[in-house]
Design an enzyme around this catalytic site. Structure first.
Site, PDB file in Angstrom:
ATOM      1  N   GLY A  70       0.829  -1.201   0.000  1.00 35.61           N
ATOM      2  CA  GLY A  70       0.000   0.000   0.000  1.00 35.61           C
ATOM      3  C   GLY A  70       0.859   1.244   0.000  1.00 35.61           C
ATOM      4  O   GLY A  70       2.018   1.218   0.415  1.00 35.61           O
ATOM      5  N   GLU A  71       0.279   2.343  -0.478  1.00 35.60           N
ATOM      6  CA  GLU A  71       1.001   3.611  -0.495  1.00 35.60           C
ATOM      7  C   GLU A  71       0.041   4.749  -0.201  1.00 35.60           C
ATOM      8  O   GLU A  71      -1.064   4.812  -0.742  1.00 35.60           O
ATOM      9  CB  GLU A  71       1.683   3.849  -1.844  1.00 35.60           C
ATOM     10  CG  GLU A  71       2.427   5.176  -1.920  1.00 35.60           C
ATOM     11  CD  GLU A  71       3.220   5.351  -3.195  1.00 35.60           C
ATOM     12  OE1 GLU A  71       3.880   6.395  -3.338  1.00 35.60           O
ATOM     13  OE2 GLU A  71       3.186   4.434  -4.043  1.00 35.60           O
ATOM     14  N   GLY A  72       0.450   5.643   0.681  1.00 37.53           N
ATOM     15  CA  GLY A  72      -0.307   6.844   1.002  1.00 37.53           C
ATOM     16  C   GLY A  72       0.610   8.051   0.955  1.00 37.53           C
ATOM     17  O   GLY A  72       1.787   7.944   0.589  1.00 37.53           O
ATOM     18  N   THR A  73       0.085   9.203   1.318  1.00 35.23           N
ATOM     19  CA  THR A  73       0.908  10.409   1.306  1.00 35.23           C
ATOM     20  C   THR A  73       1.961  10.381   2.409  1.00 35.23           C
ATOM     21  O   THR A  73       2.960  11.087   2.337  1.00 35.23           O
ATOM     22  CB  THR A  73       0.019  11.657   1.499  1.00 35.23           C
ATOM     23  OG1 THR A  73      -0.727  11.505   2.720  1.00 35.23           O
ATOM     24  CG2 THR A  73      -0.955  11.804   0.345  1.00 35.23           C
ATOM     25  N   TYR A  74       1.747   9.547   3.410  1.00 37.02           N
ATOM     26  CA  TYR A  74       2.633   9.500   4.568  1.00 37.02           C
ATOM     27  C   TYR A  74       3.689   8.402   4.458  1.00 37.02           C
ATOM     28  O   TYR A  74       4.846   8.596   4.853  1.00 37.02           O
ATOM     29  CB  TYR A  74       1.791   9.294   5.823  1.00 37.02           C
ATOM     30  CG  TYR A  74       2.554   9.028   7.092  1.00 37.02           C
ATOM     31  CD1 TYR A  74       3.377   9.995   7.657  1.00 37.02           C
ATOM     32  CD2 TYR A  74       2.438   7.803   7.750  1.00 37.02           C
ATOM     33  CE1 TYR A  74       4.068   9.754   8.827  1.00 37.02           C
ATOM     34  CE2 TYR A  74       3.119   7.559   8.926  1.00 37.02           C
ATOM     35  CZ  TYR A  74       3.936   8.535   9.464  1.00 37.02           C
ATOM     36  OH  TYR A  74       4.612   8.297  10.629  1.00 37.02           O
ATOM     37  N   ALA A  75       3.328   7.242   3.920  1.00 39.61           N
ATOM     38  CA  ALA A  75       4.254   6.110   3.919  1.00 39.61           C
ATOM     39  C   ALA A  75       3.918   5.126   2.806  1.00 39.61           C
ATOM     40  O   ALA A  75       2.806   5.112   2.274  1.00 39.61           O
ATOM     41  CB  ALA A  75       4.218   5.398   5.274  1.00 39.61           C
ATOM     42  N   VAL A  77       4.174   0.914   2.242  1.00 38.12           N
ATOM     43  CA  VAL A  77       4.342  -0.330   2.991  1.00 38.12           C
ATOM     44  C   VAL A  77       4.621  -1.471   2.018  1.00 38.12           C
ATOM     45  O   VAL A  77       3.911  -1.641   1.028  1.00 38.12           O
ATOM     46  CB  VAL A  77       3.087  -0.648   3.829  1.00 38.12           C
ATOM     47  CG1 VAL A  77       3.311  -1.908   4.665  1.00 38.12           C
ATOM     48  CG2 VAL A  77       2.748   0.529   4.751  1.00 38.12           C
ATOM     49  N   ASP A 190      -4.698   6.593  20.403  1.00 38.49           N
ATOM     50  CA  ASP A 190      -5.461   6.401  19.165  1.00 38.49           C
ATOM     51  C   ASP A 190      -5.929   4.957  19.037  1.00 38.49           C
ATOM     52  O   ASP A 190      -5.743   4.316  18.000  1.00 38.49           O
ATOM     53  CB  ASP A 190      -4.650   6.810  17.940  1.00 38.49           C
ATOM     54  CG  ASP A 190      -5.549   7.059  16.717  1.00 38.49           C
ATOM     55  OD1 ASP A 190      -6.751   7.331  16.928  1.00 38.49           O
ATOM     56  OD2 ASP A 190      -5.068   6.976  15.578  1.00 38.49           O
TER      57      ASP A 190
END
Length: 402
Positions: A70-75, A77, A190
């Site tokens: 997976g890929e997001g704006t933060y990291a 994986v 959280d």
């Protein structure tokens, strides 16, 4: 009895030095001849940064990145494995350099490394190593948890069936993880179903420590801008700056309620709406039930609210499947006054665990397929975020600079 880790204050590990520290985090366990075994020369005394770079390279070469999960704006994986043992899988979380932050790293990335290095427990995701890559990205090597997260099981009402014994097993794992954090003076801040990842053997692991915080100093103010809204306690919604592990216990209670209902208990669309729902379904805070509440900066007096606190009959009508004793436990985690709320230790000492039915063995718990990609989705998020599919109206945008 747990052994408290050495507490490294945030002021001692600023973002400007985190990458050099990352090269040393895993090197502490290396034997003196590790570099020689890896084919390198033994470093000479005085080569401080050069030694760190070599050790970083040794650590990086121990793992192989396979496919992207997976890929997001933060990291980003990746699924990976140990080079020497290809059957041992890991998840490699590459935190992206962000020019908006000093030296490219946000405080939540530093927190995640700090607390996962300090905490080692069967119900907390394990950090195996940390290394930096050539492009200065920080890489966290985490244990591979292939069965997704608890939210997947809760939401799949057609494909996954479970009862009180399973709820008891999952809540017991969560309670043990939170208890260990609190015993070592760490607030998670959280707790929610999609931060509870599931290992291959069915063990639930608490993940995402990007909002975690040490709380050994009772006189140090903390931000109230933490915990995803649906799981945030009323004291934080009303702006409390001094709080304890009671904030995590409230979140545990909300997860407990969600496991039973198979939907969020109080899914507020805004902070004010969240308070309204808490007033409706838990009770209305007052000076009588919660001395000092009116002095909180965000205290509001809501006209449309129940009179006083919801009684046990109300909770039995909603959560009766866990039995009267289970309802007692749930109510003790959702006490409005945080000083009267039970602790994580008291949760574990509650008599509900010893009543029938007994918790299901972890290997017999329900499970779903498609977990690796789900783990990628969970780990690529920043602390405090939820999936876009659940709507921007419920995905609270936290101010990490607070």
């Amino acid at each position: 009895m747990t052994v408290s880790p050495v507490v490294v204050h945030e002021s001692q590990s600023p973002a400007s030095s985190i990458r050099l520290q990352a090269t040393r985090l895993t090197s502490l366990s290396l034997r003196p001849n590790t570099l020689q075994e890896a084919g390198g020369e033994r470093p000479e005394t005085g080569g401080g940064q050069d030694v760190a770079e070599r050790l970083n390279r040794v650590t990086r070469e121990k793992f192989v990145k396979d496919r992207k999960l997976g890929e997001g704006t933060y990291a980003i994986v990746y699924l990976g494995h140990v080079r020497a043992e290809p059957s041992v899988l890991v998840a490699i979380k590459k935190i992206k350099v962000n020019p908006e932050y000093h030296d490219g790293l946000s405080m939540d990335a530093i927190r995640e490394v700090k607390y996962l290095q300090e905490l080692s427990h069967p119900n907390i995701i394990a950090l195996r190593a940390v290394f930096s890559s050539k492009n200065q990205n920080l890489n966290l090597v985490l244990e591979f948890l292939p069965l997704g997260d608890l939210e997947m099981l809760i939401r799949d009402t057609n494909g996954v069936q479970y009862g009180t014994a399973e709820v008891k097993a999952w809540m017991g794992m969560l309670a043990r993880g939170v208890w260990f954090c609190h015993e070592n003076f760490v607030l998670h801040r959280d707790i929610k179903p999609n931060n509870l990842l599931i290992a291959a053997d069915g063990e639930v692991k608490l993940a995402d420590f990007g909002l975690a915080r040490s709380f050994s100093d009772p006189y140090r103010p903390m931000t109230c801008q933490v915990i995803t809204r649906w799981y945030r306690p009323p004291e934080l919604l009303m702006g409390a700056k001094f709080y304890s592990g009671a904030v995590d216990v409230w979140s545990m209670g909300m997860v407990f309620a969600e496991l039973v209902l198979r939907s969020p208990f109080v899914p507020g669309a805004t902070d004010f709406n969240q308070l309204e729902l808490i007033n409706e379904h838990v009770g209305t805070p007052s000076e009588e039930s919660w001395p000092g509440v009116s002095k909180l900066a965000g205290f509001v007096s809501l006209e449309k609210s129940v009179s006083g606190i919801r009684d046990k009959n109300y909770f039995l009508s909603r959560f009766g499947t866990v039995g009267p004793i289970g309802v007692d436990l749930l109510m003790s985690t959702l006490v409005l006054d945080p000083r009267k709320r039970c602790t994580a230790r008291q949760v574990l000492e509650h008599r509900w665990w010893t009543t029938d039915p007994h918790p299901t063995a972890k290997e017999d718990l329900p499970r779903k397929g498609g977990g690796p990609e789900r783990m990628g989705e969970d780990l690529q998020r920043r602390g405090g975020e939820v999936e876009e599919s659940r709507g921007d109206n419920v995905a609270r945008r936290l101010n990490f600079g607070s």
